[in-house]
Scaffold this active site. Sequence first.
Site, PDB file in Angstrom:
ATOM      1  N   LYS A 230       0.839  -1.211   0.000  1.00  0.00           N
ATOM      2  CA  LYS A 230       0.000   0.000   0.000  1.00  0.00           C
ATOM      3  C   LYS A 230       0.869   1.255   0.000  1.00  0.00           C
ATOM      4  CE  LYS A 230      -1.902   3.009   3.139  1.00  0.00           C
ATOM      5  NZ  LYS A 230      -0.785   3.612   3.835  1.00  0.00           N
ATOM      6  N   ASN A 231       2.069   1.158   0.559  1.00  0.00           N
ATOM      7  CA  ASN A 231       2.943   2.335   0.584  1.00  0.00           C
ATOM      8  C   ASN A 231       3.811   2.464  -0.664  1.00  0.00           C
ATOM      9  OD1 ASN A 231       1.834   3.041   2.969  1.00  0.00           O
ATOM     10  ND2 ASN A 231       3.667   2.747   4.224  1.00  0.00           N
TER      11      ASN A 231
ATOM     12  N   ARG B 106      -3.569  11.550   0.898  1.00  0.00           N
ATOM     13  CA  ARG B 106      -2.405  12.451   0.909  1.00  0.00           C
ATOM     14  C   ARG B 106      -1.580  12.318  -0.362  1.00  0.00           C
ATOM     15  NH1 ARG B 106      -0.193  14.683   5.161  1.00  0.00           N
ATOM     16  NH2 ARG B 106       1.858  13.982   4.576  1.00  0.00           N
TER      17      ARG B 106
ATOM     18  N   CYS C 135      -4.681   9.497   7.173  1.00  0.00           N
ATOM     19  CA  CYS C 135      -4.889   9.127   8.571  1.00  0.00           C
ATOM     20  C   CYS C 135      -4.584  10.331   9.466  1.00  0.00           C
ATOM     21  CB  CYS C 135      -3.945   7.998   8.954  1.00  0.00           C
ATOM     22  SG  CYS C 135      -4.383   6.433   8.240  1.00  0.00           S
TER      23      CYS C 135
ATOM     24  N   ASP D  80       4.830   1.515  11.443  1.00  0.00           N
ATOM     25  CA  ASP D  80       3.586   0.807  11.102  1.00  0.00           C
ATOM     26  C   ASP D  80       3.534  -0.602  11.694  1.00  0.00           C
ATOM     27  OD1 ASP D  80       4.143   2.922   9.025  1.00  0.00           O
ATOM     28  OD2 ASP D  80       2.111   2.368   8.450  1.00  0.00           O
TER      29      ASP D  80
ATOM     30  N   VAL E 210       9.010   8.175  15.206  1.00  0.00           N
ATOM     31  CA  VAL E 210       8.696   8.656  13.857  1.00  0.00           C
ATOM     32  C   VAL E 210       7.505   9.609  13.870  1.00  0.00           C
ATOM     33  CG1 VAL E 210       8.084   7.968  11.497  1.00  0.00           C
ATOM     34  CG2 VAL E 210       9.684   6.575  12.829  1.00  0.00           C
TER      35      VAL E 210
HETATM   36  C1  UD1 Z   1       4.723   7.049   4.968  1.00  0.00           C
HETATM   37  C2  UD1 Z   1       3.766   5.892   5.023  1.00  0.00           C
HETATM   38  C3  UD1 Z   1       3.320   5.605   6.446  1.00  0.00           C
HETATM   39  C4  UD1 Z   1       4.538   5.434   7.351  1.00  0.00           C
HETATM   40  C5  UD1 Z   1       5.502   6.615   7.203  1.00  0.00           C
HETATM   41  C6  UD1 Z   1       6.784   6.399   7.978  1.00  0.00           C
HETATM   42  C7  UD1 Z   1       2.663   6.023   2.898  1.00  0.00           C
HETATM   43  C8  UD1 Z   1       1.402   6.249   2.147  1.00  0.00           C
HETATM   44  N1  UD1 Z   1       2.616   6.187   4.201  1.00  0.00           N
HETATM   45  O1  UD1 Z   1       3.997   8.209   5.381  1.00  0.00           O
HETATM   46  O2  UD1 Z   1       2.558   4.399   6.451  1.00  0.00           O
HETATM   47  O3  UD1 Z   1       4.108   5.333   8.677  1.00  0.00           O
HETATM   48  O4  UD1 Z   1       5.848   6.805   5.826  1.00  0.00           O
HETATM   49  O5  UD1 Z   1       7.396   5.201   7.598  1.00  0.00           O
HETATM   50  O6  UD1 Z   1       3.674   5.648   2.337  1.00  0.00           O
HETATM   51  N2  UD1 Z   1       7.163  15.181   8.358  1.00  0.00           N
HETATM   52  C9  UD1 Z   1       7.317  16.540   8.501  1.00  0.00           C
HETATM   53  N3  UD1 Z   1       7.189  17.330   7.383  1.00  0.00           N
HETATM   54  C10 UD1 Z   1       6.936  16.808   6.146  1.00  0.00           C
HETATM   55  C11 UD1 Z   1       6.799  15.412   6.008  1.00  0.00           C
HETATM   56  C12 UD1 Z   1       6.922  14.624   7.130  1.00  0.00           C
HETATM   57  O7  UD1 Z   1       7.545  17.038   9.610  1.00  0.00           O
HETATM   58  O8  UD1 Z   1       6.846  17.574   5.177  1.00  0.00           O
HETATM   59  C13 UD1 Z   1       7.265  14.325   9.559  1.00  0.00           C
HETATM   60  C14 UD1 Z   1       5.938  13.617   9.847  1.00  0.00           C
HETATM   61  O9  UD1 Z   1       5.077  14.437  10.605  1.00  0.00           O
HETATM   62  C15 UD1 Z   1       6.405  12.401  10.616  1.00  0.00           C
HETATM   63  C16 UD1 Z   1       7.749  12.078   9.966  1.00  0.00           C
HETATM   64  O10 UD1 Z   1       8.169  13.266   9.293  1.00  0.00           O
HETATM   65  O11 UD1 Z   1       6.623  12.732  11.967  1.00  0.00           O
HETATM   66  C17 UD1 Z   1       7.689  10.940   8.985  1.00  0.00           C
HETATM   67  O12 UD1 Z   1       6.768  11.226   7.963  1.00  0.00           O
HETATM   68  P1  UD1 Z   1       6.925  10.598   6.510  1.00  0.00           P
HETATM   69  O13 UD1 Z   1       8.069   9.644   6.502  1.00  0.00           O
HETATM   70  O14 UD1 Z   1       6.929  11.685   5.506  1.00  0.00           O
HETATM   71  O15 UD1 Z   1       5.571   9.777   6.373  1.00  0.00           O
HETATM   72  P2  UD1 Z   1       4.584   9.661   5.134  1.00  0.00           P
HETATM   73  O16 UD1 Z   1       5.338   9.673   3.860  1.00  0.00           O
HETATM   74  O17 UD1 Z   1       3.454  10.612   5.304  1.00  0.00           O
END
Ligand code: UD1
Length: 435
Positions: free
Chosen positions: A16-17, A88, A112, A308, A330
């Site tokens: 899914k990711n 997203r 989420c 996750d 995370v």
């Molecule tokens: C993806 C996964 C999710 C997983 C996460 C971490 C998908 C669809 N989802 O989410 O299942 O739990 O990776 O492995 O692939 N952050 C910021 N600013 C940003 C972007 C992120 O501060 O612009 C922070 C987030 O709030 C979080 C951390 O960075 O605390 C990690 O986020 P990120 O790795 O970007 O997660 P996603 O890509 O949203």
Amino acid sequence: MGGTPLSGEVTVRGAKNLVPKAMVAALLGSTPSTLRNVPDVVDVDIVSGLLKLHGVTVERTDGKLVMDPGAVDHAEPTAINVHAGSSRIPILMCGPLIHRLGSAFIPDLGGCKIGDRPIDFHLDALRQMGAKVRKETDGLYIDAPGGLRGTKIELSFPSVGATEQVLMSAVLAEGTTELRNAAVEPEIIDLICILQKMGAQITVHSNRVVRIEGVDSLTGFDHRALTDRLEAASWACAALATKGDITVIGAEQEPMMTFLNTYRKVGGRFDVNDGGDGSAKSIRFWHPGGPLNAIAIETDVAPGFQTDWQQPMVVALTQAEGLSIVHETVYENRLGFTEALNQMGARIQVYRECLGGSTCRFGQRNFQHSAVISGPAHLRGAELVIPDLRGGFSYLIAALAAEGESTLHGLELIYRGYENFLDKLTALNAKYDEL
Ligand code: UD1
């Protein structure tokens, strides 16, 4: 109705990711792309809808998507507005849309509700590559008058989404992009494989450095998505929490190595079938009987213990003897689901301090991001409202491990990432009624 060990086989398909991101990558190609091993999850429906709005023809047969972006150049960029709110993924369309149409409109993002889920890393990276971002009440308007250009970018945290953003923006940018502190999750490496098939030049160096040399054009791809190691781990934890025995067909050892180490420490057993005898790859997970061991876990970016995996593992840890510690590094807000487990009889306390080995960026900032789980706890049925995808699946496992009846509301959130999970539960002898 809980209390019955889950046992039998489930098949897990593409991650899914990865799959929605691979679908976005199809926008970058000049010819059609084929994606295989596609699960039937809601996120795929959402991205299919978004691609169609942009003029991509999407044909879907069981497990296979053929995406033809031939007509994208004539599409209306603001059409994306129709699907605002539920996913997203739109933020990842910025690069491809700017390359194709010159601009992108990104509606307010849903997904989420885990912490605030900001997109500042995404926007900073795009700006550094020459994009201009305008914030309006309905969303973001982004364009790049001089085109996107390669540059040096360093992420302050190895964000999965921001790394994907840079990859998909840099492959067709002018010049070379150097990304430091990149995320290197297996799903990202699989996305890089897809982009390479399309003609991209991407080098993954040690120490989280990725170099992308922009090229003039990309073709479509034909790719089989890697298996969903996060779903596979959820079933593994379900086996442990319910004292069951589940074979996950499709599960692969390498992307789950860290999880498997933890599973073994807790006292779970597993047996890897790497398909060497011509059969489908699978991993059998089971509870060997006797007590489980309390452990300390710290979630991390890959190759660490994935966030996750945390929630389903916490349910299993409610059954371990002694005090387990979980330090979530995370997301600042991924332990809220423990309240519901406590309602069911678990004994979990959450703390603002960094408990476990190291300090993280959430320490001293008032986020309850560490948990102490005292077990074994006798779980009882309860009425629960599902909060998010992984939390929701964890409630499901807890309900199946608990004595008596539970009622779960909001199952549709689980369909976002778990294919046919009710049919899978039936195959594992779970007892439930769908109301
Ligand atoms: C993806 C996964 C999710 C997983 C996460 C971490 C998908 C669809 N989802 O989410 O299942 O739990 O990776 O492995 O692939 N952050 C910021 N600013 C940003 C972007 C992120 O501060 O612009 C922070 C987030 O709030 C979080 C951390 O960075 O605390 C990690 O986020 P990120 O790795 O970007 O997660 P996603 O890509 O949203």
